[in-house]
Design an enzyme around this catalytic site. Structure first.
Site, PDB file in Angstrom:
ATOM      1  N   ASP A 101       0.782  -1.036   0.132  1.00 16.51           N
ATOM      2  CA  ASP A 101       0.110  -0.219  -0.037  1.00 16.51           C
ATOM      3  C   ASP A 101       0.901   1.295   0.080  1.00 16.51           C
ATOM      4  O   ASP A 101       1.970   1.456   0.606  1.00 16.51           O
ATOM      5  CB  ASP A 101      -0.853   0.207   1.317  1.00 16.51           C
ATOM      6  CG  ASP A 101      -1.793   1.110   1.341  1.00 16.51           C
ATOM      7  OD1 ASP A 101      -2.697   1.037   0.594  1.00 16.51           O
ATOM      8  OD2 ASP A 101      -1.496   1.849   2.208  1.00 16.51           O
ATOM      9  N   GLU A 107       1.400  -0.444  -4.880  1.00 11.58           N
ATOM     10  CA  GLU A 107       0.433   0.506  -5.307  1.00 11.58           C
ATOM     11  C   GLU A 107       1.154   1.775  -5.417  1.00 11.58           C
ATOM     12  O   GLU A 107       1.425   2.715  -4.491  1.00 11.58           O
ATOM     13  CB  GLU A 107      -0.624   0.858  -4.263  1.00 11.58           C
ATOM     14  CG  GLU A 107      -1.900   1.718  -4.721  1.00 11.58           C
ATOM     15  CD  GLU A 107      -2.082   2.874  -3.664  1.00 11.58           C
ATOM     16  OE1 GLU A 107      -3.091   3.261  -3.822  1.00 11.58           O
ATOM     17  OE2 GLU A 107      -1.585   2.676  -2.663  1.00 11.58           O
TER      18      GLU A 107
HETATM   19  C1  QV4 Z   1      -8.680  13.544   7.368  1.00 13.80           C
HETATM   20  C2  QV4 Z   1      -8.704  14.445   6.580  1.00 13.80           C
HETATM   21  C3  QV4 Z   1      -7.308  14.871   6.089  1.00 13.80           C
HETATM   22  C4  QV4 Z   1      -6.341  15.054   7.563  1.00 13.80           C
HETATM   23  C5  QV4 Z   1      -6.637  14.001   8.491  1.00 13.80           C
HETATM   24  C6  QV4 Z   1      -5.902  14.644   9.613  1.00 13.80           C
HETATM   25  O1  QV4 Z   1      -9.272  13.957   5.260  1.00 13.80           O
HETATM   26  O2  QV4 Z   1      -6.936  16.054   5.145  1.00 13.80           O
HETATM   27  O3  QV4 Z   1      -4.920  15.351   6.966  1.00 13.80           O
HETATM   28  O4  QV4 Z   1      -7.973  13.808   8.621  1.00 13.80           O
HETATM   29  O5  QV4 Z   1      -6.488  14.206  10.867  1.00 13.80           O
HETATM   30  C7  QV4 Z   1      -9.381   8.436   6.434  1.00 13.80           C
HETATM   31  C8  QV4 Z   1     -10.437   9.520   6.081  1.00 13.80           C
HETATM   32  C9  QV4 Z   1      -9.776  10.668   5.735  1.00 13.80           C
HETATM   33  C10 QV4 Z   1      -9.082  10.948   7.118  1.00 13.80           C
HETATM   34  C11 QV4 Z   1      -7.958   9.820   7.390  1.00 13.80           C
HETATM   35  C12 QV4 Z   1      -7.297  10.174   8.560  1.00 13.80           C
HETATM   36  O6  QV4 Z   1     -11.069   9.184   4.801  1.00 13.80           O
HETATM   37  O7  QV4 Z   1     -10.651  11.878   5.608  1.00 13.80           O
HETATM   38  O8  QV4 Z   1      -8.026  12.276   6.987  1.00 13.80           O
HETATM   39  O9  QV4 Z   1      -8.730   8.564   7.391  1.00 13.80           O
HETATM   40  O10 QV4 Z   1      -7.948  10.109   9.686  1.00 13.80           O
HETATM   41  C13 QV4 Z   1      -7.843   4.573   2.771  1.00 13.80           C
HETATM   42  C14 QV4 Z   1      -8.962   5.623   2.270  1.00 13.80           C
HETATM   43  C15 QV4 Z   1      -8.758   6.980   3.027  1.00 13.80           C
HETATM   44  C16 QV4 Z   1      -8.683   6.798   4.540  1.00 13.80           C
HETATM   45  C17 QV4 Z   1      -7.435   6.012   4.660  1.00 13.80           C
HETATM   46  C18 QV4 Z   1      -7.183   5.713   6.051  1.00 13.80           C
HETATM   47  O11 QV4 Z   1      -9.061   5.759   0.937  1.00 13.80           O
HETATM   48  O12 QV4 Z   1      -9.812   7.638   2.708  1.00 13.80           O
HETATM   49  O13 QV4 Z   1      -8.418   8.311   5.347  1.00 13.80           O
HETATM   50  O14 QV4 Z   1      -7.499   4.617   4.140  1.00 13.80           O
HETATM   51  O15 QV4 Z   1      -8.050   4.796   6.750  1.00 13.80           O
HETATM   52  C19 QV4 Z   1      -3.196   8.534  -2.802  1.00 13.80           C
HETATM   53  C20 QV4 Z   1      -2.068   7.852  -2.377  1.00 13.80           C
HETATM   54  C21 QV4 Z   1      -2.465   6.178  -2.442  1.00 13.80           C
HETATM   55  C22 QV4 Z   1      -3.821   5.930  -1.677  1.00 13.80           C
HETATM   56  C23 QV4 Z   1      -4.881   6.834  -2.143  1.00 13.80           C
HETATM   57  C24 QV4 Z   1      -6.151   6.715  -1.279  1.00 13.80           C
HETATM   58  O16 QV4 Z   1      -1.053   7.947  -3.444  1.00 13.80           O
HETATM   59  O17 QV4 Z   1      -1.452   5.330  -1.980  1.00 13.80           O
HETATM   60  O18 QV4 Z   1      -4.137   8.300  -2.044  1.00 13.80           O
HETATM   61  N1  QV4 Z   1      -4.251   4.769  -1.631  1.00 13.80           N
HETATM   62  C25 QV4 Z   1      -3.940   3.899  -0.593  1.00 13.80           C
HETATM   63  C26 QV4 Z   1      -4.879   2.611  -0.425  1.00 13.80           C
HETATM   64  C27 QV4 Z   1      -6.190   3.466   0.273  1.00 13.80           C
HETATM   65  C28 QV4 Z   1      -5.782   3.823   1.678  1.00 13.80           C
HETATM   66  C29 QV4 Z   1      -4.295   4.348   1.615  1.00 13.80           C
HETATM   67  C30 QV4 Z   1      -3.689   4.440   0.791  1.00 13.80           C
HETATM   68  C31 QV4 Z   1      -3.808   4.822   3.145  1.00 13.80           C
HETATM   69  O19 QV4 Z   1      -5.325   2.016  -1.498  1.00 13.80           O
HETATM   70  O20 QV4 Z   1      -7.193   2.625   0.189  1.00 13.80           O
HETATM   71  O21 QV4 Z   1      -6.792   5.108   2.138  1.00 13.80           O
HETATM   72  O22 QV4 Z   1      -3.480   3.707   3.569  1.00 13.80           O
HETATM   73  O23 QV4 Z   1      -3.444   8.648  -4.098  1.00 13.80           O
END
Ligand code: QV4
Length: 474
Positions: free
Chosen positions: A188, A225
């Site tokens: 990831d 990824e």
């Molecule tokens: C919130 C705010 C942020 C703030 C943060 C600070 O939005 O702006 O900085 O609070 O407190 C969840 C929430 C998100 C929250 C975050 C932290 O949705 O709103 O931030 O938690 O509390 C998955 C989900 C995210 C989720 C995250 C962790 O998609 O929504 O965030 O899990 O639970 C880029 C990257 C790529 C990534 C992609 C989504 O390059 O690597 O973004 N893809 C991978 C996974 C994805 C996962 C993550 C990475 C993180 O495929 O599923 O994100 O592990 O493109």
């Protein structure tokens, strides 16, 4: 570490997103093995934070490396891996090496009962303390390498993979999974880690476990990824030699084509001709668990006709390491997986046709999709030959003399004799039906001595694709 270690002639990975380990074990034995699937990508296995309402994404916020989540515990995980390997289905784990959980007020308790204070970067279950992380900063400029790799992706505490301690804990975690019999990992957020650090970690891993049937000296399969639309500062090319890389352009372009934004005739040069990675380095998919939730060109289960056509093309065209998505129904980004009143994930239930009914979508159980998994196995090691198109959205091609595909994405019928390249005989279209006890429940096509057959795909047929192969001869 590009070899996925598939059994026999198998070719396709399915992502059983948010499934429980005991259900996956059962699915390997009763469906995936018999249908010729090569492997399963499973959701993260290690302990995560508990978020209100239990959104799927809580699993991307780790608390420790204990193997207890809503999918099950270590014993259930180990049992699943063994049972899947026994029927020739490999397990690949989605691993979070980039970060731990994001901010949480006060003391968080994870899915294995471990306490942590993410705000203080304190994770005693590992243990990690603040010194194991990069200083906190936000990614505001994605063209700035420092920010992308050393700041926090959506506020998730960013581990410092150049530190010996962090490296040793990550390697220990991955080796533990290898010991339990997995075949490899989806890494990831790989783009958010320096490729040199990942290279160190991957090359330090143990060989795959010979007790699970892997040959001596087998290296774990790695697919990373890295989202690269073509102009990224941190590019896919930095990672492609370490392991396969998710080819997001494939997903976007196949969506464009089957949505009708791009004529199907252009697919003749699909693959590297479109600027995609070399085939053996590309992990390919129509949609993944993230981009199926975004608006845009990417197709998902909500547009089934086009989705099935795109998937048929994905599995028929010899390019990439194929992964099929298996989803649960969602309304928005945060919809949790199917769960009961106690917020326990529930098991999929099936109707008499084997389709899932209780909130699980199970695209991999759609006949048109699993039939194409069988097609890909049947035509393995053949090339594309006999390309035909109508100059627009009707195309057909052969896979050597083992398989034939035709698509109609025009608003008028496709009705004509086409070269199927197949030996003379009658073949069952595995999209509109199945070959059962020697007879075909869907369309059948009679191929003459010259390899030609009459192909009909009406513009209002249930499916816009027809597929024939040598293992489905009537
Ligand atoms: C919130 C705010 C942020 C703030 C943060 C600070 O939005 O702006 O900085 O609070 O407190 C969840 C929430 C998100 C929250 C975050 C932290 O949705 O709103 O931030 O938690 O509390 C998955 C989900 C995210 C989720 C995250 C962790 O998609 O929504 O965030 O899990 O639970 C880029 C990257 C790529 C990534 C992609 C989504 O390059 O690597 O973004 N893809 C991978 C996974 C994805 C996962 C993550 C990475 C993180 O495929 O599923 O994100 O592990 O493109």
């Amino acid at each position: 570490q590009h070899n996925p270690h598939w059994w026999g002639n198998r070719n396709t990975i399915v992502h059983l997103f948010e499934w429980k380990w005991s259900d996956i074990a059962q699915e390997c034995e009763s469906f995936l093995g018999p249908r010729g699937f090569a492997g399963v990508q499973v959701s993260p296995v290690n302990e995560n934070i508990i978020a209100a309402g239990r959104p799927w994404w809580e699993r991307y916020q780790p608390i420790s490396y204990k193997l207890t989540t809503r999918s099950g515990n270590e014993e259930e995980f180990g049992d699943m891996v063994r049972r899947c390997n026994d029927v020739g289905v490999r397990i690949y784990v989605d691993v979070l090496l980039n970060h731990m959980s994001g901010d949480f007020d006060g003391v968080a308790v994870g899915t294995a009962g471990t306490e942590a204070e993410p705000r203080k970067k304190s994770f005693p279950g590992v243990p990690y303390t603040a010194q194991d992380f990069h200083p906190t900063c936000e990614i505001t400029d994605w063209s700035d390498r420092f920010q992308v790799q050393q700041c926090e992706l959506v506020g998730l505490k960013d581990l410092d993979q150049s530190s010996d301690w962090v490296r040793s804990k990550l390697i220990e975690f991955l080796d533990h999974l290898i010991e339990l019999g997995v075949a490899g990992f989806r890494v990831d957020a790989a783009k958010h880690m320096a490729s040199e650090d990942l290279e160190y970690i991957y090359s330090s891993l143990s060989n795959l476990n010979i007790d699970h049937g892997f040959p001596h000296n087998s290296r774990p399969f790695i697919f990373q990824e890295v989202i690269d639309h073509g102009h990224e500062t941190v590019s896919r090319d930095e990672y492609k030699d370490l392991g396969a890389v998710t080819e997001f352009r494939f997903s976007e372009e196949i969506g464009n084509a089957f949505r009708g934004n791009n004529a199907l005739k252009w697919l003749q040069s699909w693959g590297t001709g479109w600027g995609f990675l070399p085939s053996g380095q590309a992990l390919t998919f129509v949609d993944n668990h993230d981009n199926q939730r975004d608006a845009g060109a990417v197709l998902n289960y909500k547009s089934p006709r086009q989705y099935k056509m795109a998937t048929a093309f994905h599995l028929a065209y010899p390019y990439g390491i194929s992964r099929v998505m298996s989803s649960f129904a969602f309304d928005d980004h945060d919809t949790p997986p199917p769960q009961d009143a106690q917020e326990r994930i529930i098991s999929p239930e099936f109707d008499e046709d084997g389709a899932c009914v209780n909130g699980w979508i199970c695209e991999h159980r759609w006949r048109q999709i699993y039939a194409m998994v069988g097609f890909k196995n049947a035509v393995r090691d053949t090339e594309i030959t006999g390309w035909w198109d109508n100059g627009d959205n009707q195309i057909s091609f052969c896979r050597g003399n083992k398989g034939f595909l035709a698509f109609n994405n025009n608003l008028y019928d496709l009705s004509q004799d086409l070269n199927t390249c197949l030996p003379a005989g009658t073949y069952c279209d595995v999209i509109s039906g199945s070959l059962i006890d020697g007879s075909c429940t869907g369309k059948s096509v009679t191929v003459n001595e010259n390899g030609y057959g009459y192909i009909h795909i009406g513009s209002d047929d249930f499916d816009g694709v027809l597929a024939l192969h040598v293992d489905a001869k009537v």
